[in-house]
Design an enzyme around this catalytic site. Structure first.
Site, short mmCIF file in Angstrom:
data_model
loop_
_atom_site.label_atom_id
_atom_site.label_comp_id
_atom_site.label_asym_id
_atom_site.label_seq_id
_atom_site.Cartn_x
_atom_site.Cartn_y
_atom_site.Cartn_z
N LYS A 78 -40.45 -43.78 65.68
CA LYS A 78 -40.19 -43.04 64.30
C LYS A 78 -38.82 -42.40 64.01
O LYS A 78 -38.49 -42.00 64.81
CB LYS A 78 -41.44 -42.09 63.88
CG LYS A 78 -41.35 -41.96 62.80
CD LYS A 78 -42.61 -40.13 62.19
CE LYS A 78 -42.82 -39.94 60.96
NZ LYS A 78 -43.84 -38.63 60.71
N SER A 154 -46.37 -39.83 57.01
CA SER A 154 -44.81 -40.54 56.60
C SER A 154 -44.25 -41.13 58.25
O SER A 154 -43.48 -41.88 58.04
CB SER A 154 -43.88 -38.96 57.16
OG SER A 154 -44.48 -38.24 58.45
N SER A 178 -49.82 -37.79 58.86
CA SER A 178 -48.31 -39.48 58.84
C SER A 178 -48.83 -40.28 60.15
O SER A 178 -47.78 -41.04 59.97
CB SER A 178 -47.76 -37.92 59.24
OG SER A 178 -47.15 -37.41 57.75
#
Length: 446
Positions: A78, A154, A178
């Site tokens: 990420k 996220s 997330s």
């Protein structure tokens, strides 16, 4: 174009160790898949460094050296984590000109030491401040099950890349949803460990008191292997816990707060409970009278801590933010310190009370989200004749366990063929990460 069939992590590990498949072949295939991605999951490919690392790992195998089950396995990261030689942009134009990181974040370094090969930075909701995955400088990530729908956030790119079959494993973060929410919406496995179990250095913060590093994988075995490596600071790893849930006490939560808006999600939880009972678990019903008051502290705590991180940039470069992110951050500028402190005190008071309410069970079983994947850019949907706010529907059932810090995993639940994925959440009360994953495997396994 990719020619190597998609493999589970277990199959991939066997193929790499036996040298039936070289690390260079595997990494090249993954890079090709990511380069051809149509889900906006990819921010940066680290092609040269990944292929150089792959060649070195092949040389080790040729000498009979094997680092463990992640030796040669491609890893997605990420774009909130530092990876040496790459910029960390956190999905925002605010950091578009950030210099490349000089060193890996510790969790990236642990996986690299265990033989994993970081191949790409992956999409994130801007600064991780949202559960939808459709707000970022590079545009929305798209769900592989339906490209018109959100991935969840996220850790949007991590979930999408795995669901699309590009990657076996990815790193994410989880401050309220997330890792687990995008895992649920994309039909993969997402583990949020216990608060503080993994270091957050080298990871752009959202809320220091709620931030967790987590992993996403195609199946529970993959998440278990990654957790085993990450939980050992030397990166060596060991063996995952033996399967079986005989005698495990499972709590179903009856309060209205915990109920899903989408009836398919409730059905998936009931099916999971029956599956666990058939394997020897004991399922009981529980109530949590403090949950509404505890959950109400979340927005205050995260909002205050996020604003503190962004205050200078909001003053100097407000237009560099996506409008939705800016609009969510700015109201926290006027929050009195006493309001934040009181929220922290309320949290400290209520977490033990929540623990006491559920202390008779080993794990909790509930939906990961109140909704499945919704259309991109739609803030409100109608379910059963009632309007449901998407953002809170994706946060509400996961955020309490960022406040408590308990380990939790989202695993795909049973749905009819062709339906959007439904996430089932297993939360550790008395069981730690390996135990929670063991329960998840009993739900998802054959």
């Amino acid at each position: 174009m990719p020619t190597i069939p998609t493999m589970s992590l277990r199959e991939l590990t066997m193929a790499l160790r036996s040298r039936e498949l070289s690390v260079v072949e595997h990494v090249t295939d993954v890079l090709d898949r990511l380069a051809a991605d149509t889900h906006n999951a990819v921010i940066t490919l680290d092609t040269d460094a990944a292929l150089k690392s792959a060649a070195g790992l092949d040389a080790e195998l040729a000498r009979g050296e094997w680092r463990g089950p992640l030796h040669g396995v491609a890893l997605g990261v990420k774009d909130l984590f530092d990876v040496a030689g790459l910029r960390t942009t956190a999905g925002s134009d605010v950091l578009a000109d950030a210099p490349p990181a000089e060193v890996d974040a510790p969790v990236v370094a642990r996986l690299r030491q265990a033989g994993a090969v970081p191949v790409a930075k992956l999409h994130t909701h801007e600064f991780a401040y949202g559960p939808t995955g459709d707000v970022a400088a590079t545009g929305p990530a798209r769900n592989p099950h339906d490209r018109s729908r959100i991935t969840g956030g996220s850790s949007s790119g991590s979930a999408a890349a795995i669901a699309a079959g590009h990657l076996p494993l990815a790193l994410g973060t989880d401050t309220g949803a997330s890792v687990r929410t995008p895992a649920a919406l994309c039909g993969v496995v997402g583990l949020k460990p216990t608060y503080g179990a993994l270091p957050t250095e080298g990871v752009f913060p959202l809320s220091e008191t709620c931030d967790h590093v987590g992993v996403l994988a195609a199946d529970v075995h993959g998440a278990s292997v990654a957790w085993d490596v990450l939980s050992r600071p030397d990166g060596t790893g060991g063996g995952i816990q033996a399967p079986g849930v005989d005698g495990v006490r499972v709590g179903l939560l009856l309060d209205g707060y915990w109920q899903a808006a989408d009836p398919v999600l409730g059905e998936a939880v009931r099916a999971a409970a029956l599956r666990l009972e058939a394997r020897g678990a004991h399922v009981v019903e529980l109530r949590t009278p403090v949950i509404d008051e505890l959950a109400a502290t979340y927005g205050t705590i995260v909002g205050a801590e996020a604003y503190a991180t962004h205050a200078r940039w909001l003053g100097e470069r407000p237009d560099a933010y996506q409008p939705i992110t800016r609009e969510r951050l700015l109201p926290n500028a006027d929050m009195p310190a006493g309001v934040y402190v009181e929220a922290l005190r309320t949290r400290r008071r209520l977490v033990p009370q929540l623990r006491a309410a559920v202390d008779g069970v080993d794990v909790l079983l509930l939906p990961t989200t109140r909704l499945r994947a919704t259309p991109i850019g739609v803030p409100e949907v109608e379910v059963g004749g009632s309007a449901v706010l998407v953002r809170m529907a994706l946060l509400a059932l996961t955020l309490p366990f960022n406040l408590t810090g308990w380990p939790a995993v989202s695993v795909p639940g049973a749905v009819a063929d062709g339906e959007l994925p439904a996430g089932v959440q297993v939360v550790g009360v008395r069981l730690e990460e390996r135990g929670v994953l063991r329960v998840a495997e009993a739900i998802a396994g054959s």
